[in-house]
Each structure stands twice: as structure tokens, then as C-alpha cells.
Enzyme design. Structure first.
Site, PDB file in Angstrom:
ATOM      1  N   ASN A  13       0.869  -1.182   0.000  1.00 13.13           N
ATOM      2  CA  ASN A  13       0.000   0.000   0.000  1.00 13.13           C
ATOM      3  C   ASN A  13       0.903   1.229   0.000  1.00 13.13           C
ATOM      4  O   ASN A  13       1.468   1.583   1.028  1.00 13.13           O
ATOM      5  CB  ASN A  13      -0.894  -0.029   1.252  1.00 13.13           C
ATOM      6  CG  ASN A  13      -1.727   1.241   1.389  1.00 13.13           C
ATOM      7  OD1 ASN A  13      -1.763   2.068   0.470  1.00 13.13           O
ATOM      8  ND2 ASN A  13      -2.381   1.395   2.530  1.00 13.13           N
ATOM      9  N   LYS A  22       0.084   4.205  -0.207  1.00 13.49           N
ATOM     10  CA  LYS A  22      -0.563   5.391   0.408  1.00 13.49           C
ATOM     11  C   LYS A  22      -0.334   6.603  -0.508  1.00 13.49           C
ATOM     12  O   LYS A  22      -0.295   6.438  -1.721  1.00 13.49           O
ATOM     13  CB  LYS A  22      -0.053   5.593   1.834  1.00 13.49           C
ATOM     14  CG  LYS A  22      -0.235   4.325   2.689  1.00 13.49           C
ATOM     15  CD  LYS A  22      -0.055   4.542   4.157  1.00 13.49           C
ATOM     16  CE  LYS A  22      -0.255   3.208   4.882  1.00 13.49           C
ATOM     17  NZ  LYS A  22      -0.206   3.319   6.331  1.00 13.49           N
ATOM     18  N   HIS A  77      -9.634   1.281   4.843  1.00 11.67           N
ATOM     19  CA  HIS A  77      -8.375   1.466   5.584  1.00 11.67           C
ATOM     20  C   HIS A  77      -8.634   2.398   6.779  1.00 11.67           C
ATOM     21  O   HIS A  77      -9.421   3.337   6.684  1.00 11.67           O
ATOM     22  CB  HIS A  77      -7.304   2.061   4.662  1.00 11.67           C
ATOM     23  CG  HIS A  77      -5.933   1.994   5.265  1.00 11.67           C
ATOM     24  ND1 HIS A  77      -5.517   2.897   6.220  1.00 11.67           N
ATOM     25  CD2 HIS A  77      -4.911   1.118   5.084  1.00 11.67           C
ATOM     26  CE1 HIS A  77      -4.279   2.575   6.591  1.00 11.67           C
ATOM     27  NE2 HIS A  77      -3.893   1.495   5.919  1.00 11.67           N
ATOM     28  N   GLU A  98      -7.006   4.762   7.933  1.00  6.98           N
ATOM     29  CA  GLU A  98      -6.760   6.191   7.663  1.00  6.98           C
ATOM     30  C   GLU A  98      -7.972   6.815   6.989  1.00  6.98           C
ATOM     31  O   GLU A  98      -8.300   7.977   7.233  1.00  6.98           O
ATOM     32  CB  GLU A  98      -5.481   6.344   6.812  1.00  6.98           C
ATOM     33  CG  GLU A  98      -4.238   6.056   7.652  1.00  6.98           C
ATOM     34  CD  GLU A  98      -3.059   5.488   6.886  1.00  6.98           C
ATOM     35  OE1 GLU A  98      -3.032   5.555   5.645  1.00  6.98           O
ATOM     36  OE2 GLU A  98      -2.144   4.946   7.558  1.00  6.98           O
ATOM     37  N   GLU A 154      -5.356  -4.818  10.591  1.00  6.77           N
ATOM     38  CA  GLU A 154      -4.357  -3.768  10.786  1.00  6.77           C
ATOM     39  C   GLU A 154      -4.638  -3.033  12.098  1.00  6.77           C
ATOM     40  O   GLU A 154      -5.441  -2.094  12.117  1.00  6.77           O
ATOM     41  CB  GLU A 154      -4.413  -2.767   9.629  1.00  6.77           C
ATOM     42  CG  GLU A 154      -4.077  -3.366   8.279  1.00  6.77           C
ATOM     43  CD  GLU A 154      -3.448  -2.343   7.334  1.00  6.77           C
ATOM     44  OE1 GLU A 154      -2.455  -2.683   6.703  1.00  6.77           O
ATOM     45  OE2 GLU A 154      -3.948  -1.208   7.245  1.00  6.77           O
ATOM     46  N   GLY A 202       2.575   2.382  10.889  1.00  3.87           N
ATOM     47  CA  GLY A 202       3.527   3.491  10.754  1.00  3.87           C
ATOM     48  C   GLY A 202       4.205   3.869  12.059  1.00  3.87           C
ATOM     49  O   GLY A 202       4.839   4.915  12.161  1.00  3.87           O
ATOM     50  N   SER A 259       3.536  -2.081  10.327  1.00  6.36           N
ATOM     51  CA  SER A 259       4.997  -2.132  10.521  1.00  6.36           C
ATOM     52  C   SER A 259       5.602  -3.483  10.151  1.00  6.36           C
ATOM     53  O   SER A 259       6.573  -3.922  10.766  1.00  6.36           O
ATOM     54  CB  SER A 259       5.373  -1.743  11.958  1.00  6.36           C
ATOM     55  OG  SER A 259       4.923  -0.432  12.245  1.00  6.36           O
TER      56      SER A 259
HETATM   57  P1  13P Z   1       3.012   0.444   7.736  1.00  8.43           P
HETATM   58  O1  13P Z   1       3.533  -0.835   7.130  1.00  8.43           O
HETATM   59  O2  13P Z   1       3.727   1.665   7.271  1.00  8.43           O
HETATM   60  O3  13P Z   1       2.899   0.341   9.232  1.00  8.43           O
HETATM   61  O4  13P Z   1       1.509   0.622   7.173  1.00  8.43           O
HETATM   62  C1  13P Z   1       0.623  -0.428   7.286  1.00  8.43           C
HETATM   63  C2  13P Z   1      -0.602  -0.078   6.528  1.00  8.43           C
HETATM   64  O5  13P Z   1      -1.368   0.783   6.901  1.00  8.43           O
HETATM   65  C3  13P Z   1      -0.828  -0.780   5.255  1.00  8.43           C
HETATM   66  O6  13P Z   1      -2.103  -0.534   4.769  1.00  8.43           O
END
Ligand code: 13P
Length: 252
Positions: free
Chosen positions: A9, A11, A94, A96, A166, A172, A212
Site C-alpha cells: 500500500n 498510500k 483502511h 486512515e 491492521e 507506521g 509495521s
Molecule cells: P506500515 O507498514 O507503514 O505500518 O503501514 C501499514 C498499513 O497501513 C498498510 O495498509
């Protein structure tokens, strides 16, 4: 053998030159499990990523979609628009988007139905906040998301949805869930879906872990019996890191 998906992803990262370079580097690795890999790119990069992947088995797609086919929805992208680009996968719900863009279980549910009708594989994200986990309510919370998100979806369609667990506190932050915590929740999710549908549906579901995940911890997570792969953010931005995770999956 366990089914696996290693999904990157990106982002809101990368411009086209960087994206092209990434795909070139990734393809040059000749990974044995290309069919188990996909890249979820920002909308502007999807067409280019698709072209750069021509002739490879690596999948690609979007990070969000609107549930209506067309109409007065300024700034939105529809399922037919994604379909036209040949996308194979699309992230839905997601954390976010749930946190910053008003995504609700109702809109998630509609998006799942629209994608399923078009034959695009949804990657549905669920997961609890740190506050919920510290209060011990993570299973209740995730079960609530699943029940709402799968509402009205048939067993045969449900089996086509990839679920990504997740935990928000691991995204992150560098703070990965332990393999035991991730396995426990992924097994719980399988159980919830077996309860909503039947054991065969639960058993066949693909459940990913995200938060992560990186080359150094991928293997111990991917080895767990109920974890069918990873949804990778930060470590999907560099071809070397992302390929190392895919290699860890191939070596299982
Ligand atoms: P990270 O791997 O940066 O923690 O992000 C995970 C994520 O949100 C994947 O959709």
C-alpha cells in the site's frame, strides 16, 4: 499449501518516475511468487503501474473507490473506472480513511458489493485503536466491524474478500503486533466469518496482517497458520524491502 498475498500500500507516495523505477526493480528480481504480490497505488499512478506490469503476474490496484457507478460525485473514482484500467485489487475501509475521510461500515459495505459485482478483489481493512486494545475490547470491536461490513454479502462473495487485520497502534509506528497477537486476531477473524457463514468459508478466507511489517519481522508473522500474507505500507516503498518480504513468503 497456504494461500498468500503480499500487498504493498503506497498510500499518498511516489510520482510516476519513481513508480516506474520501482516496478522495473521489482520485476528484475524475478520473484518466484509474482502471482502472490500486488501493488496498491495512488489513482494517478495506477495506469502507469498497470502498463509497467504488463506480461507479469503481479497484481495492482487502488486504495479506495466510490460505490456508485457514475454521477455527480466530484473528486471520486468509480469501480468501472478502475475496471477499465484492469485493476485486480482495491483496498476498502483502511483505518486512515475511516479516521480522516468519514469512511463508515455502511460505505465500506457498499464498496465491497460494488467491487465484488465487477470482479475486483477487495482488501477489507479492520483493526482496533490502542485505546480499544488497552481496554481489552479488541475482539468485540473487530467482530462489530466484520458483521457490519459483510452485511448482505453472500457466502460465495464473502470468500472472495481478502481481509487485512491492521491494528491502528501498529501502523507506521514501528510497533508491530507480536506474531502471537497477530495470529490470535487473525484466527479470531476466521472464527467470526465461520460463524456468520460456515466453516468452509472461514477456512478458505485470506487474512493478512498489516502494521509495521518489514523484512526483519515478516517471516515470523507469515509463518503463523492463520496469517495469509501482509498489507505493507512503509516497507512497500522500496523495491528491495518489498521484494525481501515477498521472498520471505516464498520461502515458507
Ligand atoms: P506500515 O507498514 O507503514 O505500518 O503501514 C501499514 C498499513 O497501513 C498498510 O495498509
Amino acid at each position: 499449501m497456504k494461500k498468500i498475498l503480499i500487498a504493498g500500500n503506497w498510500k499518498m507516495n511516489k510520482l510516476s518516475a519513481d513508480a516506474e523505477e520501482f516496478i522495473k526493480e521489482l520485476r528484475a528480481k524475478n520473484l518466484p511468487n509474482e502471482k502472490d504480490i500486488c501493488i496498491l497505488a495512488p489513482f494517478t499512478l495506477i495506469a502507469g503501474v498497470g502498463e509497467a506490469l504488463e506480461g507479469s503476474e503481479i497484481g495492482f490496484g487502488a486504495q479506495n473507490v466510490h460505490f456508485e457507478e457514475s454521477g455527480a460525485f466530484t473528486g471520486e473514482i468509480s469501480v468501472p473506472m478502475l475496471k477499465e484500467l484492469g485493476v485486480t485489487h482495491c483496498i476498502v475501509g483502511h483505518s486512515e480513511r475511516r479516521e480522516y475521510f468519514n469512511e463508515t461500515d455502511d460505505t465500506v459495505n457498499r464498496k465491497l458489493m460494488a467491487l465484488l459485482a465487477a470482479g475486483i478483489t477487495p482488501i477489507l481493512c479492520v483493526g482496533e485503536s490502542l485505546e480499544v486494545r488497552e481496554g481489552g475490547g479488541e475482539q468485540t470491536f473487530v467482530a462489530g466491524q466484520l458483521i457490519a461490513d459483510f452485511s448482505g454479502i453472500s457466502a460465495s462473495d464473502a470468500a472472495k474478500i481478502v481481509i487485512a487485520y491492521e491494528p491502528i497502534w501498529a501502523i507506521g509506528t514501528g510497533r508491530t503486533a507480536t506474531p502471537e497477537q497477530a495470529e490470535e486476531m487473525c484466527a479470531f477473524i476466521r472464527g467470526v466469518l465461520s460463524g456468520i457463514y460456515d466453516m468452509a468459508t472461514g477456512d478458505s478466507l485470506m487474512i493478512l496482517y498489516g502494521g509495521s511489517m518489514k523484512p526483519g519481522n515478516a517471516k515470523e508473522l507469515l509463518e503463523k497458520p492463520d496469517i495469509n500474507g501482509g498489507l505493507i505500507g512503509g516497507a512497500s516503498l522500496k523495491a528491495d524491502d518489498f521484494a525481501a518480504i515477498a521472498e520471505a513468503a516464498a520461502s515458507l
